[in-house]
Design an enzyme around this catalytic site. Structure first.
Site, PDB file in Angstrom:
ATOM      1  N   LYS A 166      20.593  34.887   4.405  1.00 40.30           N
ATOM      2  CA  LYS A 166      21.151  34.557   5.716  1.00 40.30           C
ATOM      3  C   LYS A 166      20.097  34.662   6.816  1.00 40.30           C
ATOM      4  O   LYS A 166      19.048  35.280   6.644  1.00 40.30           O
ATOM      5  CB  LYS A 166      22.312  35.509   6.048  1.00 40.30           C
ATOM      6  N   HIS A 198      20.625  28.128  10.410  1.00 39.26           N
ATOM      7  CA  HIS A 198      21.744  27.660  11.255  1.00 39.26           C
ATOM      8  C   HIS A 198      21.423  27.796  12.738  1.00 39.26           C
ATOM      9  O   HIS A 198      22.228  28.304  13.527  1.00 39.26           O
ATOM     10  CB  HIS A 198      23.036  28.406  10.907  1.00 39.26           C
ATOM     11  N   VAL A 221      31.714  20.695   0.265  1.00 38.43           N
ATOM     12  CA  VAL A 221      32.824  21.620   0.517  1.00 38.43           C
ATOM     13  C   VAL A 221      34.146  20.902   0.242  1.00 38.43           C
ATOM     14  O   VAL A 221      35.019  21.403  -0.472  1.00 38.43           O
ATOM     15  CB  VAL A 221      32.791  22.147   1.977  1.00 38.43           C
ATOM     16  N   SER A 249      38.761   9.339   8.896  1.00 38.41           N
ATOM     17  CA  SER A 249      38.846  10.387   9.905  1.00 38.41           C
ATOM     18  C   SER A 249      38.746   9.803  11.321  1.00 38.41           C
ATOM     19  O   SER A 249      37.689   9.342  11.732  1.00 38.41           O
ATOM     20  CB  SER A 249      37.715  11.402   9.685  1.00 38.41           C
ATOM     21  N   VAL A 257      35.427  26.355   7.025  1.00 39.80           N
ATOM     22  CA  VAL A 257      34.179  26.654   6.303  1.00 39.80           C
ATOM     23  C   VAL A 257      32.981  26.269   7.172  1.00 39.80           C
ATOM     24  O   VAL A 257      31.915  26.894   7.109  1.00 39.80           O
ATOM     25  CB  VAL A 257      34.145  25.894   4.951  1.00 39.80           C
ATOM     26  N   ILE A 273      32.324  26.926  10.009  1.00 42.26           N
ATOM     27  CA  ILE A 273      32.106  27.918  11.071  1.00 42.26           C
ATOM     28  C   ILE A 273      30.625  28.264  11.243  1.00 42.26           C
ATOM     29  O   ILE A 273      30.180  28.574  12.342  1.00 42.26           O
ATOM     30  CB  ILE A 273      32.939  29.207  10.797  1.00 42.26           C
ATOM     31  N   ASP A 274      29.855  28.173  10.166  1.00 44.46           N
ATOM     32  CA  ASP A 274      28.431  28.525  10.294  1.00 44.46           C
ATOM     33  C   ASP A 274      27.686  27.514  11.155  1.00 44.46           C
ATOM     34  O   ASP A 274      26.552  27.759  11.574  1.00 44.46           O
ATOM     35  CB  ASP A 274      27.766  28.698   8.920  1.00 44.46           C
ATOM     36  N   ASN A 316      29.866  33.803   5.994  1.00 52.05           N
ATOM     37  CA  ASN A 316      29.113  33.891   4.732  1.00 52.05           C
ATOM     38  C   ASN A 316      30.070  34.076   3.558  1.00 52.05           C
ATOM     39  O   ASN A 316      30.019  35.071   2.842  1.00 52.05           O
ATOM     40  CB  ASN A 316      28.080  35.032   4.787  1.00 52.05           C
TER      41      ASN A 316
HETATM   42  N1  LIG Z   1      31.233  29.498   5.831  1.00 52.07           N
HETATM   43  C1  LIG Z   1      30.440  29.513   4.792  1.00 52.07           C
HETATM   44  O1  LIG Z   1      30.240  30.551   4.161  1.00 52.07           O
HETATM   45  C2  LIG Z   1      29.790  28.242   4.338  1.00 52.07           C
HETATM   46  C3  LIG Z   1      29.233  28.141   3.063  1.00 52.07           C
HETATM   47  C4  LIG Z   1      28.689  26.907   2.670  1.00 52.07           C
HETATM   48  C5  LIG Z   1      28.694  25.815   3.533  1.00 52.07           C
HETATM   49  N2  LIG Z   1      29.235  25.980   4.770  1.00 52.07           N
HETATM   50  C6  LIG Z   1      29.291  24.875   5.749  1.00 52.07           C
HETATM   51  O2  LIG Z   1      30.279  23.924   5.392  1.00 52.07           O
HETATM   52  C7  LIG Z   1      30.003  22.714   6.103  1.00 52.07           C
HETATM   53  C8  LIG Z   1      30.142  21.522   5.177  1.00 52.07           C
HETATM   54  O3  LIG Z   1      29.090  21.552   4.204  1.00 52.07           O
HETATM   55  P1  LIG Z   1      28.930  20.417   3.086  1.00 52.07           P
HETATM   56  O4  LIG Z   1      27.866  20.878   2.150  1.00 52.07           O
HETATM   57  O5  LIG Z   1      30.238  20.041   2.527  1.00 52.07           O
HETATM   58  O6  LIG Z   1      28.352  19.206   3.931  1.00 52.07           O
HETATM   59  P2  LIG Z   1      28.236  17.680   3.445  1.00 52.07           P
HETATM   60  O7  LIG Z   1      27.146  17.079   4.234  1.00 52.07           O
HETATM   61  O8  LIG Z   1      28.176  17.602   1.960  1.00 52.07           O
HETATM   62  O9  LIG Z   1      29.627  17.077   3.886  1.00 52.07           O
HETATM   63  C9  LIG Z   1      29.981  16.939   5.227  1.00 52.07           C
HETATM   64  C10 LIG Z   1      30.938  15.793   5.305  1.00 52.07           C
HETATM   65  O10 LIG Z   1      31.464  15.777   6.636  1.00 52.07           O
HETATM   66  C11 LIG Z   1      31.714  14.415   6.910  1.00 52.07           C
HETATM   67  N3  LIG Z   1      31.948  14.221   8.335  1.00 52.07           N
HETATM   68  C12 LIG Z   1      31.073  14.158   9.353  1.00 52.07           C
HETATM   69  N4  LIG Z   1      31.729  13.944  10.517  1.00 52.07           N
HETATM   70  C13 LIG Z   1      33.042  13.867  10.204  1.00 52.07           C
HETATM   71  C14 LIG Z   1      34.221  13.656  10.947  1.00 52.07           C
HETATM   72  N5  LIG Z   1      34.188  13.444  12.281  1.00 52.07           N
HETATM   73  N6  LIG Z   1      35.408  13.658  10.284  1.00 52.07           N
HETATM   74  C15 LIG Z   1      35.475  13.873   8.955  1.00 52.07           C
HETATM   75  N7  LIG Z   1      34.385  14.048   8.190  1.00 52.07           N
HETATM   76  C16 LIG Z   1      33.183  14.059   8.818  1.00 52.07           C
HETATM   77  C17 LIG Z   1      30.493  13.690   6.377  1.00 52.07           C
HETATM   78  O11 LIG Z   1      30.703  12.303   6.230  1.00 52.07           O
HETATM   79  C18 LIG Z   1      30.289  14.428   5.047  1.00 52.07           C
HETATM   80  O12 LIG Z   1      30.936  13.758   3.986  1.00 52.07           O
HETATM   81  C19 LIG Z   1      28.594  22.917   6.678  1.00 52.07           C
HETATM   82  O13 LIG Z   1      28.670  23.282   8.025  1.00 52.07           O
HETATM   83  C20 LIG Z   1      28.042  24.063   5.873  1.00 52.07           C
HETATM   84  O14 LIG Z   1      27.007  24.761   6.545  1.00 52.07           O
HETATM   85  C21 LIG Z   1      29.762  27.165   5.187  1.00 52.07           C
END
Ligand SMILES: NC(=O)c1ccc[n+]([C@@H]2O[C@H](COP(=O)([O-])OP(=O)(O)OC[C@H]3O[C@@H](n4cnc5c(N)ncnc54)[C@H](O)[C@@H]3O)[C@@H](O)[C@H]2O)c1
Length: 370
Positions: free
Chosen positions: A75, A96, A178, A219, A266, A268-269, A299
C-alpha cells in the site's frame, strides 16, 4: 541493487510486498534483499523462508528505508512513513496519488521516484491491479451478502433466495476486472445481476462469456438510476486509470434507495464512485447513510492476505527485477509499461491524471528521462 521490504503499517493490512520466490530471483541475479523481521507473518510467511533464499532480515522498518535503494511495498506509505523516504529512492507500490494530495507533495519534496502498481499499463490492461481487483471483486459479493444481514443494518436478505422466495438483485457499476469477478460470484450464488459499463465492446464480451445470464446495460445517468434503485446490493467497480473515480451515484439517488440496501464501493481507493462513500477500514468497515449500508474498505484484499500476497507478487516480480537489473532510468526507458507506472520523478509529477487531479504541473516522463 539493494531492495528492501518493510512491514505494512495500514490498519489490518497483512500483505507483504515481497515473497521468498521473488527474493530468491533477486538474490540469484546478484542483488541484495533486506526484509523487516516479521514482515511476512501476516501472510503466513516465516522469517526463515526469506533467509533460506539469501535475504537479510533487519530489526526495524527504519533500517530498511534508510538502506534500500528500492522499497517494495503493497500500500501507499502512510504519515508515519513519510519522514523515512530519501531523495532518489525508488518506491515501488500501490500509490493511488490522485486521491492522495498530501502524499503526492511528500514524494515531490523528497524527490522520490514513485512507481505506482496501479498505473503500470500494457495496452489497455493494468497487470498489477488485476490480481487485486480479482480478489476485491470476488470479495465484494461475500462482504455485500454479509452486510445484507439484518444485524449489519441490511434488509435481512439472502442474496441467493430460497425455494419460492425471490433472489437478491445485484447491480455492478463497471465491467472491468472487479466487475467481472463480482458478477461471476454473484451469479454463482444465484443472484439476479445487472452490470453497467460505458464500453460496449466489453459489454458484448461479458454477454458472451456469461451466456446471457448477466443483464448488461450501457452506463448512462438514466440506466444507472434505474439499476441502482432496484438493487439490494450495488458494487462500485469503475475506473478511469490514474484519475479520481467519477461519481456515478449521487447523494440524492442514495436517499431514494430502499432502506437496508447495501453499497460496496470497491473503487473507493480512487475516491469512490458513490457520492456518499467514505474510506473505511477492516475494523469499522461500514456506516449508514439514509438507511443504506456503505462499505468502503480501501484495502479489501488485505483481509485475505495470503492469497493476495502471492497473487500480487506474481504480477510485480518481472517489473521489480527489471528495475533492479537495469536501474530505474534504463528500465523505465526500455519498457512502455513501466513508463506508464512512473508517477513522480525528480520532484515532478510524471503521470498526467495525477497532475490534473491536484492542479499540479505535469512533466512528460519521456522528456524528463531524456
Ligand atoms: N478497495 C479495494 O481494496 C480495491 C482493490 C482492488 C481494486 N480496487 C479498485 O477497483 C476499481 C476498479 O478496478 P478494475 O481493475 O476493475 O478496473 P478496470 O479498468 O478493469 O475496469 C474499470 C471499468 O470501469 C468502466 N468504466 C469507466 N467509466 C465508467 C462509467 N462511467 N460507467 C460504468 N463503467 C465505467 C471501464 O470501461 C472499465 O471496464 C479501481 O479503482 C481499483 O483501484 C479497489
Amino acid at each position: 541493487m539493494l531492495v528492501g521490504c518493510p512491514k505494512e503499517l495500514k490498519v489490518r493490512e497483512y500483505r507483504v510486498g515481497l515473497i521468498p520466490a521473488s527474493a530468491k530471483a533477486l538474490v540469484s541475479a546478484g542483488h541484495q534483499v533486506l526484509v523487516e523481521k516479521g514482515a511476512g507473518l501476516g501472510a503466513g510467511i516465516q522469517d526463515e523462508e526469506y533467509t533460506e533464499v539469501g535475504a537479510h532480515l533487519v530489526a526495524s522498518a527504519e533500517e530498511v528505508w534508510q538502506r534500500a535503494e528500492m522499497i517494495v511495498k503493497v500500500k501507499e506509505p502512510i504519515e508515519p512513513e513519510y519522514g523515512s523516504m530519501r531523495p532518489g529512492q525508488i518506491l515501488y507500490t500501490f500509490l493511488h496519488l490522485a486521491a492522495e494530495p498530501k502524499l503526492t507533495r511528500v514524494l515531490l519534496e523528497r524527490q522520490v521516484t514513485g512507481i505506482a502498481y496501479e498505473t503500470i499499463q500494457v495496452g489497455r490492461t493494468l497487470p498489477l491491479l488485476k490480481p487485486m481487483s480479482e480478489v476485491a471483486g470476488r470479495m465484494s459479493i461475500q462482504v455485500g451478502a454479509w452486510c445484507l444481514e439484518k444485524h449489519q443494518g441490511g434488509k435481512g436478505l439472502l442474496l441467493c433466495g430460497v425455494t419460492g422466495v425471490k433472489k437478491g438483485r445485484v447491480t455492478i457499476l463497471g465491467g472491468g476486472t472487479v466487475g467481472v469477478s463480482a458478477a461471476a460470484i454473484a451469479l454463482g450464488m444465484g443472484a439476479e445481476v445487472t452490470l453497467l459499463d460505458t464500453n460496449l465492446e466489453r459489454l458484448d464480451y461479458l454477454d458472451q462469456i456469461f451466456g446471457g445470464r448477466l443483464q448488461t446495460l450501457f452506463s448512462n445517468e438514466h440506466n444507472i438510476e434505474q439499476a441502482v434503485l432496484c438493487a439490494d446490493l450495488v458494487v462500485g467497480g469503475v475506473l478511469i486509470a490514474g484519475a479520481r473515480a467519477p461519481k456515478l451515484v449521487t447523494k440524492s439517488l442514495v436517499s431514494r434507495m430502499t432502506k437496508g440496501s447495501v453499497i460496496v464501493d470497491v473503487a473507493i481507493d480512487q475516491g469512490g464512485c458513490i457520492e456518499t462513500i467514505k474510506p473505511t477500514n477492516h475494523d469499522n468497515p461500514t456506516f449508514l447513510v439514509d438507511g443504506v449500508v456503505h462499505y468502503g474498505v480501501t484495502n479489501m484484499p488485505g483481509a485475505v492476505a495470503r492469497t493476495s500476497t502471492f497473487a500480487l507478487a506474481n504480477a510485480t516480480m518481472p517489473y521489480m527485477k527489471k528495475i533492479a537489473d537495469l536501474g530505474v532510468r534504463a528500465a523505465v526507458k526500455s519498457d512502455a509499461a513501466l513508463m506508464a507506472g512512473l508517477n513522480t520523478y525528480q520532484g515532478k509529477v510524471t503521470y498526467k491524471a495525477v497532475a490534473d487531479a491536484h492542479g499540479m504541473e505535469f512533466a512528460a516522463p519521456e522528456a524528463l528521462l531524456g
